[in-house]
Design an enzyme around this catalytic site. Structure first.
Site, PDB file in Angstrom:
ATOM      1  N   HIS A   1       0.825  -1.200   0.000  1.00  0.00           N
ATOM      2  CA  HIS A   1       0.000   0.000   0.000  1.00  0.00           C
ATOM      3  C   HIS A   1       0.868   1.263   0.000  1.00  0.00           C
ATOM      4  O   HIS A   1       0.635   2.184  -0.784  1.00  0.00           O
ATOM      5  CB  HIS A   1      -0.917  -0.061   1.229  1.00  0.00           C
TER       6      HIS A   1
ATOM      7  N   HIS B   1       5.208 -14.906  14.512  1.00  0.00           N
ATOM      8  CA  HIS B   1       4.574 -13.697  15.038  1.00  0.00           C
ATOM      9  C   HIS B   1       3.058 -13.831  15.007  1.00  0.00           C
ATOM     10  O   HIS B   1       2.402 -13.811  16.026  1.00  0.00           O
ATOM     11  CB  HIS B   1       5.027 -12.453  14.262  1.00  0.00           C
TER      12      HIS B   1
HETATM   13 CO    CO Z   1       5.003  -7.937  17.616  1.00  0.00          CO
END
Ligand code: CO
Length: 306
Positions: free
Chosen positions: A129, A184
């Protein structure tokens, strides 16, 4: 991070503007075939302020300079907080825009931006983006801008990565020891399926390799259940992240009671923690380099058919 509302508003904006880009840049689709157009690379990572974690970036940087000896290689960190911390320490790091400007100043006409994300999640979408917005504001600076996809983009990538980590742990891991990766992940789950795909492929190659996420859908509790199905005494913990930064040093291996190491010890496992990021393995750098070479999505022009 983008708030969901503002992101969709911005996306709408882009969709509206896209026909304009396409009309404006379609003449440049042949740029790569023109001889003499100077190429340059921008490597984009989230960033880290942990000095010991920088080794991952240094390893990747060295691999890129070796693979592309004659073209400029610049770096950008997307995290503003980390850039501020580094600047205060006298180690300024570029933003995406500053990195692109540095390439332009060196006369680069064909920019190759490489995402150093592990999977195509929210951070990768934000990068794409930002690039489109930058191109709109700086028309004509580059003839073409290619975006290289993240590390685990295909089955072949996940297989190559799983072979690389298996080799790295061979000497340190006894037979019967589990290898647990902390990815993550993200709350909204955009990369949740990519995560599950990688998890399945790593597991196919080695049934004692497990994965869970610190901020995503695959939780530590699910990991505990999975581990319990095997006769496991010892667990080797390792980050499934480019750098062994804050998450690796606190959430994964920290002394606090909430860390995965503490919770696994409390559950009766013997635990060993590896504090090396994926980027410290040269084979991981090689996967990114392949993606840079194969990048075919020219964000400044019309997508090319393979
Ligand atoms: Co993090």
């Amino acid at each position: 991070m983008f708030g969901q509302k503002s992101f969709s508003r911005q996306l709408l904006h882009i969709c509206f503007l896209l026909p304009v880009f396409v009309a404006f840049f379609s003449l440049n689709a042949t740029a790569l075939t023109q001889k003499g157009a100077k190429e340059g690379i921008l490597l984009v990572a989230f960033g880290t302020s942990v000095p010991e974690a920088k080794k991952a970036f240094e390893t990747i940087d060295a691999s890129y300079r070796k693979a592309f000896p004659d073209i400029p290689v610049e770096w950008a960190f997307t995290s503003q907080i980390i850039r501020k911390k580094l600047a205060a320490r006298g180690e300024p790091a570029s933003s995406i825009g500053e990195g692109l400007e540095a390439l332009a100043k060196k006369g680069v006409k064909i920019a190759r931006v490489q995402s150093l994300h592990v999977m195509a999640g929210e951070e990768f979408s934000a990068l794409a983006h930002s690039l489109i917005v930058w191109l709109h504001r700086h028309q004509g600076v580059f003839d073409a801008l290619y975006l290289g996809r993240p590390l685990l983009e295909s089955r072949a990538d996940a297989e190559a990565a799983s072979r690389a980590v298996a080799r790295a742990f061979d000497a340190r891991r006894g037979s019967g020891d589990a290898l647990v990766f902390m990815g993550h992940g993200q709350e909204k789950g955009r990369a949740g399926l990519a995560f599950e795909g990688a998890r399945a492929i790593f597991k196919d190659n080695d049934p004692l390799v497990f994965m869970a996420s610190v901020e995503g859908e695959r939780s530590f509790d699910e990991l505990l259940v999975e581990l319990g199905k095997h006769e496991i005494k010892k667990v080797m913990l390792s980050p499934l992240m480019l750098v062994a930064g804050d998450h690796a040093r606190n959430d994964l291996g920290g002394a606090q009671s909430y860390s995965w190491a503490s919770r696994l010890r409390a559950a009766g496992y013997e635990v060993d923690v590896n504090l090396e990021g994926l980027g410290e393995l040269p084979e991981i750098g090689d996967i990114f380099i392949e993606h840079t070479k194969n990048g075919a999505d020219d964000l400044s022009g019309e997508p090319r058919k393979p």
